[in-house]
Design an enzyme around this catalytic site. Sequence first.
Site, PDB file in Angstrom:
ATOM      1  N   ASN A 150       0.691  -1.109  -0.032  1.00 43.32           N
ATOM      2  CA  ASN A 150      -0.075  -0.160   0.125  1.00 43.32           C
ATOM      3  C   ASN A 150       0.873   1.136  -0.178  1.00 43.32           C
ATOM      4  O   ASN A 150       2.052   1.108  -0.141  1.00 43.32           O
ATOM      5  CB  ASN A 150      -1.132  -0.053   1.180  1.00 43.32           C
ATOM      6  CG  ASN A 150      -2.489   0.688   0.880  1.00 43.32           C
ATOM      7  OD1 ASN A 150      -2.428   1.733   0.256  1.00 43.32           O
ATOM      8  ND2 ASN A 150      -3.429  -0.188   0.868  1.00 43.32           N
ATOM      9  N   ARG A 151       0.228   2.570   0.302  1.00 46.85           N
ATOM     10  CA  ARG A 151       0.853   3.727   0.111  1.00 46.85           C
ATOM     11  C   ARG A 151       1.504   4.299   1.134  1.00 46.85           C
ATOM     12  O   ARG A 151       1.315   4.100   2.409  1.00 46.85           O
ATOM     13  CB  ARG A 151      -0.066   4.624  -0.627  1.00 46.85           C
ATOM     14  CG  ARG A 151      -0.815   4.240  -2.037  1.00 46.85           C
ATOM     15  CD  ARG A 151      -1.922   5.030  -2.229  1.00 46.85           C
ATOM     16  NE  ARG A 151      -2.189   5.076  -3.544  1.00 46.85           N
ATOM     17  CZ  ARG A 151      -3.140   3.838  -3.961  1.00 46.85           C
ATOM     18  NH1 ARG A 151      -3.527   3.179  -3.102  1.00 46.85           N
ATOM     19  NH2 ARG A 151      -3.064   3.777  -5.206  1.00 46.85           N
ATOM     20  N   HIS A 207       3.263   0.121  -2.896  1.00 49.65           N
ATOM     21  CA  HIS A 207       3.722  -1.457  -2.977  1.00 49.65           C
ATOM     22  C   HIS A 207       5.272  -1.543  -3.117  1.00 49.65           C
ATOM     23  O   HIS A 207       5.598  -2.364  -3.723  1.00 49.65           O
ATOM     24  CB  HIS A 207       2.984  -2.131  -4.167  1.00 49.65           C
ATOM     25  CG  HIS A 207       1.617  -2.293  -3.799  1.00 49.65           C
ATOM     26  ND1 HIS A 207       0.775  -2.122  -2.659  1.00 49.65           N
ATOM     27  CD2 HIS A 207       0.403  -2.140  -4.945  1.00 49.65           C
ATOM     28  CE1 HIS A 207      -0.351  -2.253  -3.011  1.00 49.65           C
ATOM     29  NE2 HIS A 207      -0.824  -2.138  -4.418  1.00 49.65           N
ATOM     30  N   HIS A 209      -1.169  -9.877  -3.480  1.00 45.12           N
ATOM     31  CA  HIS A 209      -1.964  -8.908  -4.454  1.00 45.12           C
ATOM     32  C   HIS A 209      -2.855  -9.754  -5.305  1.00 45.12           C
ATOM     33  O   HIS A 209      -2.798  -9.472  -6.476  1.00 45.12           O
ATOM     34  CB  HIS A 209      -1.118  -8.032  -4.948  1.00 45.12           C
ATOM     35  CG  HIS A 209      -1.773  -6.601  -5.227  1.00 45.12           C
ATOM     36  ND1 HIS A 209      -2.915  -6.619  -6.339  1.00 45.12           N
ATOM     37  CD2 HIS A 209      -2.011  -5.632  -4.455  1.00 45.12           C
ATOM     38  CE1 HIS A 209      -3.252  -5.366  -6.085  1.00 45.12           C
ATOM     39  NE2 HIS A 209      -2.771  -4.752  -5.123  1.00 45.12           N
ATOM     40  N   SER A 210      -3.434 -10.869  -4.819  1.00 41.58           N
ATOM     41  CA  SER A 210      -4.200 -11.617  -5.877  1.00 41.58           C
ATOM     42  C   SER A 210      -5.417 -11.019  -6.064  1.00 41.58           C
ATOM     43  O   SER A 210      -5.981 -10.436  -5.062  1.00 41.58           O
ATOM     44  CB  SER A 210      -4.410 -13.133  -5.196  1.00 41.58           C
ATOM     45  OG  SER A 210      -3.317 -13.896  -5.300  1.00 41.58           O
ATOM     46  N   TYR A 211      -5.967 -11.181  -7.101  1.00 43.92           N
ATOM     47  CA  TYR A 211      -7.174 -10.667  -7.807  1.00 43.92           C
ATOM     48  C   TYR A 211      -8.023 -11.959  -8.046  1.00 43.92           C
ATOM     49  O   TYR A 211      -7.647 -12.849  -8.578  1.00 43.92           O
ATOM     50  CB  TYR A 211      -7.298  -9.755  -9.083  1.00 43.92           C
ATOM     51  CG  TYR A 211      -6.794  -8.355  -9.068  1.00 43.92           C
ATOM     52  CD1 TYR A 211      -5.146  -8.465  -8.858  1.00 43.92           C
ATOM     53  CD2 TYR A 211      -7.502  -7.564  -9.401  1.00 43.92           C
ATOM     54  CE1 TYR A 211      -4.895  -7.158  -8.819  1.00 43.92           C
ATOM     55  CE2 TYR A 211      -6.769  -6.268  -9.551  1.00 43.92           C
ATOM     56  CZ  TYR A 211      -5.338  -6.070  -9.246  1.00 43.92           C
ATOM     57  OH  TYR A 211      -5.039  -4.873  -9.400  1.00 43.92           O
ATOM     58  N   ASP A 265     -11.523   1.311  -2.829  1.00 43.53           N
ATOM     59  CA  ASP A 265      -9.921   1.315  -2.862  1.00 43.53           C
ATOM     60  C   ASP A 265      -9.475   1.461  -1.376  1.00 43.53           C
ATOM     61  O   ASP A 265      -8.993   2.517  -1.250  1.00 43.53           O
ATOM     62  CB  ASP A 265      -9.182   1.857  -3.940  1.00 43.53           C
ATOM     63  CG  ASP A 265      -7.734   1.512  -4.269  1.00 43.53           C
ATOM     64  OD1 ASP A 265      -7.185   0.761  -3.374  1.00 43.53           O
ATOM     65  OD2 ASP A 265      -7.515   2.129  -4.772  1.00 43.53           O
ATOM     66  N   GLN A 282      -7.405  -4.321   2.647  1.00 44.20           N
ATOM     67  CA  GLN A 282      -7.511  -3.344   1.607  1.00 44.20           C
ATOM     68  C   GLN A 282      -8.696  -4.172   0.522  1.00 44.20           C
ATOM     69  O   GLN A 282      -8.203  -5.160   0.205  1.00 44.20           O
ATOM     70  CB  GLN A 282      -6.329  -3.098   0.923  1.00 44.20           C
ATOM     71  CG  GLN A 282      -6.459  -1.933  -0.402  1.00 44.20           C
ATOM     72  CD  GLN A 282      -6.406  -0.487   0.051  1.00 44.20           C
ATOM     73  OE1 GLN A 282      -6.280  -0.356   1.239  1.00 44.20           O
ATOM     74  NE2 GLN A 282      -6.751   0.405  -0.848  1.00 44.20           N
ATOM     75  N   GLU A 285      -6.464  -7.558   0.261  1.00 42.81           N
ATOM     76  CA  GLU A 285      -5.033  -7.429   0.669  1.00 42.81           C
ATOM     77  C   GLU A 285      -5.041  -7.259   2.278  1.00 42.81           C
ATOM     78  O   GLU A 285      -5.173  -6.329   2.591  1.00 42.81           O
ATOM     79  CB  GLU A 285      -4.328  -6.318   0.025  1.00 42.81           C
ATOM     80  CG  GLU A 285      -4.312  -6.363  -1.431  1.00 42.81           C
ATOM     81  CD  GLU A 285      -4.373  -5.009  -1.964  1.00 42.81           C
ATOM     82  OE1 GLU A 285      -3.557  -4.188  -1.817  1.00 42.81           O
ATOM     83  OE2 GLU A 285      -5.426  -4.581  -2.766  1.00 42.81           O
TER      84      GLU A 285
HETATM   85  C1  BGC Z   1      -4.051  -0.214  -4.576  1.00 45.03           C
HETATM   86  C2  BGC Z   1      -4.892   0.541  -5.900  1.00 45.03           C
HETATM   87  C3  BGC Z   1      -3.972   0.003  -7.070  1.00 45.03           C
HETATM   88  C4  BGC Z   1      -3.652  -1.459  -7.187  1.00 45.03           C
HETATM   89  C5  BGC Z   1      -2.917  -1.732  -8.430  1.00 45.03           C
HETATM   90  C6  BGC Z   1      -4.102  -1.726  -4.836  1.00 45.03           C
HETATM   91  O1  BGC Z   1      -3.518  -2.371  -3.843  1.00 45.03           O
HETATM   92  O2  BGC Z   1      -4.902   0.168  -3.736  1.00 45.03           O
HETATM   93  O3  BGC Z   1      -4.986   1.818  -5.763  1.00 45.03           O
HETATM   94  O4  BGC Z   1      -4.336   0.554  -8.244  1.00 45.03           O
HETATM   95  O5  BGC Z   1      -3.224  -1.715  -5.802  1.00 45.03           O
HETATM   96  O6  BGC Z   1      -1.587  -1.073  -8.163  1.00 45.03           O
END
Ligand code: BGC
Length: 372
Positions: free
Chosen positions: A103-104, A129, A202-204, A274, A309, A337
């Site tokens: 994250n940020r 990330h 970071h699995s979708y 998000d 997240q 996440e």
């Molecule tokens: C973030 C998003 C981002 C994505 C892909 C996520 O974990 O919260 O803002 O676009 O990752 O980078």
Amino acid sequence: MTGAGTAASAAPARATHSTLKPGIKKDLFGSLEDGTKVWRYTITNRSIRVRIITYGGIVQTIEVPDARGRMGNVALGFAGLGDYVAKNNPGPYFGALIGRYANRIAKGRFTLDGVTYQLPINNDPNSLHGGTNGFDTKVWTATPGSDHGDPSLRLDYTSPDKEMGYPGNLHATATYTITKDSIRIDYRATTDKKTIVNLTNHSYFNLAGEGTGTIYDHVLQLNAHRYTPVDSTLIPTGQLAPVAGTPLDFTKPTPIGDRIRDGHQQLVFGRGYDHNWIVDGSGLRQAARVSEPTSGRVLTMSSDQPGIQFYSGNFLDGTLYGTGGHQYRQGDGFALETQHFPDSPNHGNFPSTVLSPGQTYRTTTVYTFSAR
Ligand code: BGC
């Protein structure tokens, strides 16, 4: 000779989950430009088959049965190494291990013991990330094993002092254990200098199958009564706000798409969901449950982390084509996440992400699949 045996052998042969044999298989996935080989491990247990590559520790595919026993891949990803290298970062970070800090971090800056550290700004004006070449771009050393009879894959990576601006030599491991119906990830890290750590995967997911359309009909429940509101750059304001009365309230199972275009300022900032939810309780506990009505598949997630997240795939824009050759558009997958709160190093009221020499960072996340 028993009746049960006769009935079973009379049943038509189908490639359902009951035919899967536990085990691990290794094959060459590709090579990086410098010649480094990237391996893919296919790990199978009773009703699940998972493919993990050593580049980024990425979970490429997750095959699980639907309510009728038909296997389907529910993870978004790419077919080949070239796309992971060229398009996953900057990009969606499909399936990847994220570090050193998931994250940020605001303006990529934090201070420890009076020293200010600067990380790469890769998500203007913030660091996202772990920076431009985070753990998602590293080739991890893989060691297959087993845990109580379940196949596992341990991945190791040592990040040198100052890599991506973070202090300390950090040794990280992520062990994937595939039980009969779940993926457990155990993360560990140690350092030789005070630093910060926040690891995740970071699995979708699309429980109807990757590439089948949006996840807006998926029904989500988050065991979280509060979240951390963000500013327009998705950095937490520092508040711990109740979800009650907002479209971020998923305390009761609710379709993801029901309120996603509701106009709430937080959803405008995120272009959808998000955000970091503050998971109720502590210790290893269920954080999220997602069900998909047509396939009947259900995913539950448990973790010992304070936050999760939930990202509704808002920045997928149709430019990427996934494992099955389908285009990924906005909302075609969601990520959950498990994590410490974003930008924790700059918020004294958030749980600490500091790791000191002599301590071991440990955290566990479990993804369990079922169908009904
Ligand atoms: C973030 C998003 C981002 C994505 C892909 C996520 O974990 O919260 O803002 O676009 O990752 O980078």
